[in-house]
Design a protein around this motif. Structure first.
Motif, PDB file in Angstrom:
ATOM      1  N   PRO A 186      -9.933 -11.768  -0.863  1.00 18.78           N
ATOM      2  CA  PRO A 186      -8.744 -10.617  -0.080  1.00 18.78           C
ATOM      3  C   PRO A 186      -7.368 -10.492   0.368  1.00 18.78           C
ATOM      4  O   PRO A 186      -6.560  -9.959   0.198  1.00 18.78           O
ATOM      5  CB  PRO A 186      -9.745 -10.150   0.913  1.00 18.78           C
ATOM      6  CG  PRO A 186     -11.354 -10.192   0.624  1.00 18.78           C
ATOM      7  CD  PRO A 186     -11.147 -12.072   0.131  1.00 18.78           C
ATOM      8  N   THR A 227      -2.784  -7.081  -1.855  1.00 18.24           N
ATOM      9  CA  THR A 227      -2.840  -5.875  -2.560  1.00 18.24           C
ATOM     10  C   THR A 227      -2.998  -5.951  -4.136  1.00 18.24           C
ATOM     11  O   THR A 227      -2.636  -5.115  -5.110  1.00 18.24           O
ATOM     12  CB  THR A 227      -0.930  -5.207  -2.621  1.00 18.24           C
ATOM     13  OG1 THR A 227      -0.390  -5.259  -2.784  1.00 18.24           O
ATOM     14  CG2 THR A 227      -1.831  -3.937  -1.059  1.00 18.24           C
ATOM     15  N   PRO A 277      -6.731  -5.371  -6.246  1.00 23.01           N
ATOM     16  CA  PRO A 277      -7.488  -3.971  -7.281  1.00 23.01           C
ATOM     17  C   PRO A 277      -6.487  -4.380  -8.320  1.00 23.01           C
ATOM     18  O   PRO A 277      -7.688  -4.305  -9.649  1.00 23.01           O
ATOM     19  CB  PRO A 277      -7.265  -2.856  -6.301  1.00 23.01           C
ATOM     20  CG  PRO A 277      -6.204  -3.667  -5.791  1.00 23.01           C
ATOM     21  CD  PRO A 277      -6.550  -4.557  -4.847  1.00 23.01           C
ATOM     22  N   LEU A 303      -8.637  -7.273 -10.800  1.00 24.02           N
ATOM     23  CA  LEU A 303     -10.036  -6.888 -11.200  1.00 24.02           C
ATOM     24  C   LEU A 303      -9.850  -5.586 -12.124  1.00 24.02           C
ATOM     25  O   LEU A 303     -10.222  -5.777 -13.367  1.00 24.02           O
ATOM     26  CB  LEU A 303     -10.421  -6.128 -10.008  1.00 24.02           C
ATOM     27  CG  LEU A 303     -10.435  -7.442  -9.063  1.00 24.02           C
ATOM     28  CD1 LEU A 303     -11.602  -7.238  -7.925  1.00 24.02           C
ATOM     29  CD2 LEU A 303     -11.819  -8.402  -9.408  1.00 24.02           C
ATOM     30  N   LEU A 304      -8.711  -4.745 -11.968  1.00 25.90           N
ATOM     31  CA  LEU A 304      -8.327  -3.674 -12.823  1.00 25.90           C
ATOM     32  C   LEU A 304      -7.848  -4.575 -14.391  1.00 25.90           C
ATOM     33  O   LEU A 304      -8.828  -3.799 -15.970  1.00 25.90           O
ATOM     34  CB  LEU A 304      -8.051  -2.323 -12.375  1.00 25.90           C
ATOM     35  CG  LEU A 304      -8.102  -1.849 -11.892  1.00 25.90           C
ATOM     36  CD1 LEU A 304      -7.170  -0.553 -10.981  1.00 25.90           C
ATOM     37  CD2 LEU A 304      -9.108  -0.882 -12.000  1.00 25.90           C
TER      38      LEU A 304
END
Length: 371
Positions: free
Chosen positions: A147, A152, A155, A158-159
């Motif tokens: 993380p 930033t 995410p 992962l998408l």
């Protein structure tokens, strides 16, 4: 898009320009994977030799990169029609040449027979001596390391993984294997995840390319807005004192005012002769690991009783260094001794807003005037 995502990563700005083996490992892995996956003649002998050679170099620099090549080249080996030729004509020759070069160079410079890869394995796996430099729980990379390093971009990465076809998940498998292997080791650091940043940028860039122009612009602007201040702060302000002091000492040495320097700081706090180009003694506290369970490192002995350590280590006045560098945390404890030894404070450099147990907010230089 992957390039834009990579350029907006604050941790890339903070870590990649530094002279770390992890930075070079990340660059070599990125170059090799780029050639491997974009070459129109992947099965050609030349392409495989180039990729294997660069990959072998990355392993010699950081053996942990072997995880990447076991997955990538192993997958190719499984799909190869003639596995024996692949092993005999490519894998084996490169491995033998790389091993020979590594052993020959290391043995030459050490002056004795050395197998660095084996020593690396013994140090980090068999004896787990890396734990002497700090330990973290097995989930640290998942709960904190990834993380923080991805920030930033996590995410978006992962998408992107969710949106790509299954045949393009090999890089994600590489990332997972890399994290798993590092999680098995007790000593963990943020910088160990640097080689994953370009791979994460591939998936983050893929996701950005799938969304509409307006949303894409919003995402990219958000990445710039959130990452730029962090990149600037960590690259130009945070922990800059240890570099500032080396520039100062280098300038003093050019003027002939430095005879020797003693760094009373945690191990590896400052660069040495990469920033100080003079034939002058630079001594730092020794924190070499040992298999002896009762062994107490020089750094721990010093921090246990700084005044007594200095008196014992420099019992003769003629041995005293001309300059001593400390963090401000030790100033009150050592100021009386420094006054008695005829040292005076000559420079103070800001280091960080977030001091730790042995790392202070400023770096202080003391100079001895009676030579």
């Amino acid at each position: 898009m992957p390039m834009l995502c990579s350029l907006t990563s604050w941790f890339s700005f903070y870590c990649m320009p530094r002279t770390l083996a992890n930075s070079l490992e990340a660059a070599l892995i990125t170059v090799t994977l780029s050639i491997w996956f974009t070459s129109s003649s992947l099965r050609s002998s030349k392409c495989v030799w180039v990729c294997f050679s660069i990959g072998a170099l990355s392993v010699l620099i950081r053996p942990t990169s072997a995880v990447v090549w076991l997955v990538v080249f192993g997958t190719h080996l499984v799909a190869a029609t003639n596995k024996l030729d692949f092993i005999l004509l490519h894998v084996l020759p490169v491995a033998v040449i790389a091993a020979f070069v590594s052993v020959a160079l290391d043995s030459y410079f050490y002056g004795k027979f050395v197998v660095a890869l084996w020593n690396f394995f013994k140090f980090n796996v068999l004896y787990d001596l890396g734990s002497l430099f700090g330990t973290h729980p097995w989930h640290w990379y998942l709960s904190q390391g990834i993380p923080v390093v991805f920030g930033t971009h996590l995410p978006l990465c992962l998408l992107g993984v969710v949106n790509v076809p299954s045949r393009r998940l090999l890089l994600f498998v590489v990332m997972c294997c890399y994290v798993v292997i590092h999680s098995l080791l007790s000593h963990k650091e943020f910088r160990f995840m640097v080689p994953l940043l370009p791979l994460a940028a591939v998936y983050a860039g893929h996701f950005c390319s799938t969304i509409s122009g307006k949303w894409r612009t919003t995402v990219l602007v958000s990445l710039i807005v959130f990452n730029t201040p962090v990149a600037v702060y960590t690259s130009l302000i945070h922990q800059r004192g240890t570099l500032s002091v080396m520039r100062y000492l280098d300038g003093e040495a050019q003027e002939g005012r430095v005879e020797s320097v003693l760094f009373l700081m945690p191990c590896h706090s400052t660069p040495l002769y990469s920033h100080f180009h003079h034939n002058i003694s630079l001594r730092h506290l020794d924190c070499s690991p040992s298999l002896d369970v009762d062994y107490v490192g020089e750094d721990d002995r010093f921090y246990g009783d700084p005044v007594n350590w200095l008196n014992e280590s420099y019992s003769h006045e003629k041995e005293l260094p001309s300059h001593i560098v400390i963090y401000d945390l030790l100033e009150k404890e050592l100021e009386l001794l420094f006054g008695y030894k005829k040292y005076s404070k000559v420079e103070v450099f800001f280091h960080t807003h977030f001091h730790e147990k042995r790392i202070g907010q400023t770096v202080i230089v003391y100079r001895r005037w009676s030579h």
